[in-house]
Design a protein around this motif. Structure first.
Motif, PDB file in Angstrom:
ATOM      1  N   THR A 170       0.790  -1.487  -0.048  1.00 61.53           N
ATOM      2  CA  THR A 170      -0.033   0.188   0.039  1.00 61.53           C
ATOM      3  C   THR A 170       0.846   1.402  -0.040  1.00 61.53           C
ATOM      4  O   THR A 170       1.890   1.091   0.696  1.00 61.53           O
ATOM      5  CB  THR A 170      -0.772  -0.071   1.221  1.00 61.53           C
ATOM      6  N   PRO A 171       0.307   2.278  -0.479  1.00 58.87           N
ATOM      7  CA  PRO A 171       0.995   3.660  -0.425  1.00 58.87           C
ATOM      8  C   PRO A 171       1.282   3.887   1.143  1.00 58.87           C
ATOM      9  O   PRO A 171       0.388   3.746   1.753  1.00 58.87           O
ATOM     10  CB  PRO A 171       0.131   4.506  -1.272  1.00 58.87           C
ATOM     11  N   ALA A 172       2.423   4.599   1.320  1.00 56.26           N
ATOM     12  CA  ALA A 172       2.849   5.084   2.703  1.00 56.26           C
ATOM     13  C   ALA A 172       2.510   6.721   2.732  1.00 56.26           C
ATOM     14  O   ALA A 172       2.883   7.634   1.660  1.00 56.26           O
ATOM     15  CB  ALA A 172       4.118   4.806   3.034  1.00 56.26           C
ATOM     16  N   SER A 173       2.026   7.058   3.949  1.00 54.13           N
ATOM     17  CA  SER A 173       2.219   8.669   4.049  1.00 54.13           C
ATOM     18  C   SER A 173       3.571   8.940   4.258  1.00 54.13           C
ATOM     19  O   SER A 173       4.735   8.168   4.270  1.00 54.13           O
ATOM     20  CB  SER A 173       1.414   8.957   5.315  1.00 54.13           C
ATOM     21  N   GLN A 174       3.723  10.424   4.065  1.00 52.11           N
ATOM     22  CA  GLN A 174       5.147  10.881   4.081  1.00 52.11           C
ATOM     23  C   GLN A 174       5.547  10.442   5.550  1.00 52.11           C
ATOM     24  O   GLN A 174       7.228  10.541   5.773  1.00 52.11           O
ATOM     25  CB  GLN A 174       4.829  12.492   4.150  1.00 52.11           C
ATOM     26  N   ALA A 175       5.131  10.566   6.500  1.00 54.28           N
ATOM     27  CA  ALA A 175       5.566  10.299   7.906  1.00 54.28           C
ATOM     28  C   ALA A 175       6.200   8.756   7.933  1.00 54.28           C
ATOM     29  O   ALA A 175       7.023   8.587   8.493  1.00 54.28           O
ATOM     30  CB  ALA A 175       4.645  10.525   8.963  1.00 54.28           C
ATOM     31  N   GLU A 176       5.211   7.949   7.460  1.00 56.18           N
ATOM     32  CA  GLU A 176       5.442   6.551   7.320  1.00 56.18           C
ATOM     33  C   GLU A 176       6.970   6.316   6.624  1.00 56.18           C
ATOM     34  O   GLU A 176       7.771   5.539   6.757  1.00 56.18           O
ATOM     35  CB  GLU A 176       4.515   5.860   6.894  1.00 56.18           C
ATOM     36  N   LYS A 177       6.962   7.001   5.521  1.00 51.15           N
ATOM     37  CA  LYS A 177       8.425   7.108   4.436  1.00 51.15           C
ATOM     38  C   LYS A 177       9.472   7.511   5.474  1.00 51.15           C
ATOM     39  O   LYS A 177      10.613   6.737   5.354  1.00 51.15           O
ATOM     40  CB  LYS A 177       8.051   7.701   3.398  1.00 51.15           C
ATOM     41  N   ARG A 178       9.378   8.541   6.060  1.00 49.41           N
ATOM     42  CA  ARG A 178      10.433   9.030   6.703  1.00 49.41           C
ATOM     43  C   ARG A 178      10.793   7.959   7.787  1.00 49.41           C
ATOM     44  O   ARG A 178      12.129   7.820   8.158  1.00 49.41           O
ATOM     45  CB  ARG A 178      10.090  10.408   7.334  1.00 49.41           C
ATOM     46  N   SER A 179       9.603   7.481   8.498  1.00 43.72           N
ATOM     47  CA  SER A 179      10.190   6.404   9.653  1.00 43.72           C
ATOM     48  C   SER A 179      10.859   5.239   8.943  1.00 43.72           C
ATOM     49  O   SER A 179      11.891   4.872   9.751  1.00 43.72           O
ATOM     50  CB  SER A 179       8.852   6.103  10.493  1.00 43.72           C
ATOM     51  N   ILE A 180      10.492   4.902   7.846  1.00 37.01           N
ATOM     52  CA  ILE A 180      10.988   3.552   7.338  1.00 37.01           C
ATOM     53  C   ILE A 180      12.338   3.948   6.874  1.00 37.01           C
ATOM     54  O   ILE A 180      13.523   2.851   7.171  1.00 37.01           O
ATOM     55  CB  ILE A 180      10.039   2.991   6.170  1.00 37.01           C
ATOM     56  N   ARG A 181      12.670   5.049   6.229  1.00 36.22           N
ATOM     57  CA  ARG A 181      13.819   5.386   5.771  1.00 36.22           C
ATOM     58  C   ARG A 181      14.866   5.367   7.010  1.00 36.22           C
ATOM     59  O   ARG A 181      16.147   5.015   6.718  1.00 36.22           O
ATOM     60  CB  ARG A 181      13.723   6.580   4.891  1.00 36.22           C
ATOM     61  N   ARG A 182      14.570   5.965   8.081  1.00 44.00           N
ATOM     62  CA  ARG A 182      15.379   6.106   9.128  1.00 44.00           C
ATOM     63  C   ARG A 182      15.906   4.615   9.436  1.00 44.00           C
ATOM     64  O   ARG A 182      16.887   4.541   9.919  1.00 44.00           O
ATOM     65  CB  ARG A 182      14.598   6.791  10.369  1.00 44.00           C
ATOM     66  N   SER A 183      14.757   3.675   9.686  1.00 40.79           N
ATOM     67  CA  SER A 183      15.102   2.259  10.032  1.00 40.79           C
ATOM     68  C   SER A 183      16.026   1.466   9.129  1.00 40.79           C
ATOM     69  O   SER A 183      16.633   0.722   9.619  1.00 40.79           O
ATOM     70  CB  SER A 183      14.000   1.688  10.258  1.00 40.79           C
ATOM     71  N   LEU A 184      16.013   2.011   7.827  1.00 41.36           N
ATOM     72  CA  LEU A 184      16.776   1.293   6.676  1.00 41.36           C
ATOM     73  C   LEU A 184      18.028   2.251   6.663  1.00 41.36           C
ATOM     74  O   LEU A 184      18.980   1.584   5.764  1.00 41.36           O
ATOM     75  CB  LEU A 184      16.118   1.324   5.452  1.00 41.36           C
ATOM     76  N   GLY A 185      18.385   3.216   7.273  1.00 42.52           N
ATOM     77  CA  GLY A 185      19.563   4.169   7.019  1.00 42.52           C
ATOM     78  C   GLY A 185      19.488   4.791   5.720  1.00 42.52           C
ATOM     79  O   GLY A 185      20.622   4.968   5.208  1.00 42.52           O
ATOM     80  N   LEU A 186      18.385   5.117   5.124  1.00 50.52           N
ATOM     81  CA  LEU A 186      18.410   5.804   3.940  1.00 50.52           C
ATOM     82  C   LEU A 186      18.044   7.427   4.082  1.00 50.52           C
ATOM     83  O   LEU A 186      17.211   7.456   5.199  1.00 50.52           O
ATOM     84  CB  LEU A 186      17.549   5.412   3.052  1.00 50.52           C
ATOM     85  N   PRO A 187      18.383   8.396   3.292  1.00 50.98           N
ATOM     86  CA  PRO A 187      18.199   9.699   3.522  1.00 50.98           C
ATOM     87  C   PRO A 187      16.584   9.949   3.431  1.00 50.98           C
ATOM     88  O   PRO A 187      16.030   9.265   2.552  1.00 50.98           O
ATOM     89  CB  PRO A 187      19.070  10.334   2.460  1.00 50.98           C
ATOM     90  N   GLU A 188      16.202  10.812   4.219  1.00 48.47           N
ATOM     91  CA  GLU A 188      14.809  11.256   4.265  1.00 48.47           C
ATOM     92  C   GLU A 188      14.284  12.200   3.370  1.00 48.47           C
ATOM     93  O   GLU A 188      13.117  12.346   2.635  1.00 48.47           O
ATOM     94  CB  GLU A 188      14.384  11.602   5.624  1.00 48.47           C
ATOM     95  N   ASN A 189      15.221  13.039   2.854  1.00 44.01           N
ATOM     96  CA  ASN A 189      14.715  13.968   1.872  1.00 44.01           C
ATOM     97  C   ASN A 189      15.052  14.131   0.408  1.00 44.01           C
ATOM     98  O   ASN A 189      15.204  14.965  -0.334  1.00 44.01           O
ATOM     99  CB  ASN A 189      15.394  15.436   2.558  1.00 44.01           C
ATOM    100  N   ARG A 190      15.563  12.723  -0.068  1.00 43.71           N
ATOM    101  CA  ARG A 190      15.795  12.675  -1.482  1.00 43.71           C
ATOM    102  C   ARG A 190      14.863  11.800  -2.220  1.00 43.71           C
ATOM    103  O   ARG A 190      14.059  11.086  -1.418  1.00 43.71           O
ATOM    104  CB  ARG A 190      17.282  11.915  -1.505  1.00 43.71           C
ATOM    105  N   ILE A 191      14.820  11.985  -3.417  1.00 42.81           N
ATOM    106  CA  ILE A 191      13.972  11.158  -4.423  1.00 42.81           C
ATOM    107  C   ILE A 191      14.674   9.763  -4.455  1.00 42.81           C
ATOM    108  O   ILE A 191      15.749   9.582  -4.995  1.00 42.81           O
ATOM    109  CB  ILE A 191      13.565  11.728  -5.838  1.00 42.81           C
TER     110      ILE A 191
END
Length: 522
Positions: A170-191
């Motif tokens: 399912t599509p994730a909200s922007q807040a969910e995306k940021r949270s998942i990226r933090r857990s994966l060590g990925l930058p939050e502000n890039r495409i």
């Protein structure tokens, strides 16, 4: 009472093979969404299905008894009714088969031969996930017909795609995306453009050409990040990962490319949900559908993929993503050598290396979406809508129900026949957008000239060093400083088998050492 019998042979889930997920998903969807009064699942081992009062799990050895007791139809995942012939004897019910697995393994060819010889009912039906895969099997059977292999009845053909769990993807909200990226060590502000793959140059897609195409991104464009994600649980994966890391380092692309581990299905779901774009430069004839783009679309991601087999049926170019052109080379007698090869990984590697994907176009598509947030959003919404409407399991099971609705009593018996050779180009050539012709002209690229000058180290896989040598590559580069016709190059290079020269040229185009100029050199 309408009873469906499902033959389920549990497969190893140690690696994320699409056929494993496709069979598991189909079985669960039948239990959850089909209209059968009763479902018998024959399995030697556990079956991962939800609890349901209509469903019973029984040993595979009970198939004969259960069919005689009143099974309406038998469904399996495999390659045709021959695989249950010995179990069925002459039990008069139709067999439905979902053909998900790759069609290109040499050991599968005898199965196609046996399928022609097995006596079928009038409604035995093979169900393919894409029109391309159905056409490939049609071509195989036309070849067998030309070789006078008789056909004992006709297996009907239908196309029903693989389904996806649109409640999980399912599509994730922007807040969910940021949270998942933090857990994966990925930058939050890039495409984030995610390349979900197997780390193998033979099993899904060779990623080296795509990494090289990242050089086309402007130095000042720092927004787009490519995440190359997958599992290292495949044979040779760790060595291939070393090649990818070396290529990224050699080309100075550390700021544009990241390698990410995704071994478990939950990790795959999380990674797709936190991404912005899905990417796949698939080039392998193993592909029969391609479930990953559909899973990504269900997560609301535009899919920027190669124009290859099932991808061109799931992704609508310019609406739910972009399709990048592919070119397949006919390597001639090299295919005859492959027909008797025992190492299927080398076989598939060489076949994939004869397919050039326009990876520059893939990067351009990703850049276009990164620069236009509105278009990125619109395509993501359209992708999600298409995934739910066409590939959600309720829609897919409804398509299966239409196929299952016809049945006829007949007889079924088996026979056997020896193997024959498979012409891979004739069978799978339609997977690509175009074919290279003898009149096409080729010219060395800037990267090719750098390699010739010793300024760039070539990555030649060990399995193909007998076909692609530094001397042959140098000879071709010397002859293509200006556009040269393919047939002239093949004829001009002495001391090498023409098929090997064609393969080397195909490999050089795939890896951006040569570019195809067309028949006029433009």
């Amino acid at each position: 009472m309408r009873t469906l019998g499902f033959l389920h042979r549990p497969r190893s889930a140690s690696a994320l093979y699409g056929v494993v997920e496709a069979e598991r998903g189909l079985l669960r969807a039948i239990v959850e969404h089909s209209l059968w009064d009763r479902v018998i699942i024959w399995a030697d081992g556990e079956a991962d299905i939800p609890a349901d009062p209509r469903t019973e799990i029984r040993p595979v050895s009970k198939i004969g008894d259960d069919v005689r007791a009143g099974v309406t139809a038998l469904h399996q995942v495999g390659l045709g009714p021959h695989s249950v012939a010995a179990l069925r004897g002459d039990i008069p019910i139709p067999v439905y088969t979902s053909v998900y697995a790759a069609l290109s393994y040499n050991e599968q060819l005898p199965r196609h031969v046996i399928e022609r010889l097995v006596r079928k009912t009038d409604l035995d039906t093979n169900i393919y996930p894409s029109s391309c895969s159905a056409e490939a099997v049609g071509r195989i059977h036309r070849t067998l017909s030309n070789l006078n292999v008789p056909e004992n009845g006709v297996v009907h053909t239908r196309v029903v795609p693989v389904g996806v769990d649109t409640d999980r993807f399912t599509p994730a909200s922007q807040a969910e995306k940021r949270s998942i990226r933090r857990s994966l060590g990925l930058p939050e502000n890039r495409i984030l453009a995610t390349v979900l793959t197997r780390f193998s140059p033979s099993d899904k897609a060779d990623l080296v050409p795509l990494i090289r195409s990242l050089l086309t991104i402007d130095a000042g464009d720092t927004e787009l990040l490519f995440a190359f994600a997958g599992s290292d649980a495949y044979p040779g994966a760790k060595a291939y990962l070393a090649v990818l890391r070396s290529e990224i380092e050699q080309l100075g692309l550390g700021a544009r490319a990241r390698i990410v581990s995704a071994r478990a299905r939950d990790e795959v779901v999380a990674l797709l949900r936190c991404s912005d774009i899905f990417v796949s430069p698939a080039d392998s004839v193993q592909e029969t559908f391609g479930i990953a783009p559909v899973e990504a679309m269900a997560c609301g991601l535009p899919a920027v993929v190669s124009d290859w087999n099932g991808y061109r049926e799931t992704v609508i170019d310019g609406v739910t993503g972009f399709l990048a052109p592919t070119t397949m080379f006919n390597t001639g007698s090299l295919g005859d050598d492959l027909a008797i090869a025992s190492d299927y990984r080398r076989q598939h590697l060489l076949l994939a290396q004869s397919v050039a994907v326009d990876t520059d176009a893939i990067v351009e598509g990703c850049q276009a979406l990164a620069r236009d947030p509105g278009r990125l959003t619109r395509m993501g919404v359209a992708a999600r809508a298409r995934a739910v409407h066409n590939y959600g399991w309720p829609a897919v099971i409804a398509s299966y129900e239409r196929v299952w609705s016809d049945r006829l009593v007949a007889t079924f018996q088996s026979d056997a026949r020896g193997p024959v050779g498979l012409d891979h180009f004739a069978t799978f050539g339609h997977y690509a957008s175009t074919h290279a012709s003898d009149r096409d002209r080729f010219q060395s690229t800037e990267l090719g000239r750098r390699a010739r000058a010793g300024q760039y180290k070539l990555q030649i896989y060990s399995e193909m060093r007998d076909l692609v040598t530094a001397a042959l590559v140098g000879d071709v580069l010397d002859r293509t400083t200006t556009p040269a016709m393919l047939i002239n190059l093949v004829e001009a290079i002495d001391g090498r088998d023409p098929s090997s020269v064609r393969f080397c040229i195909a490999w050089m185009v795939k890896h951006s050492l040569l570019r195809r100029c067309g028949p006029t050199g433009r």
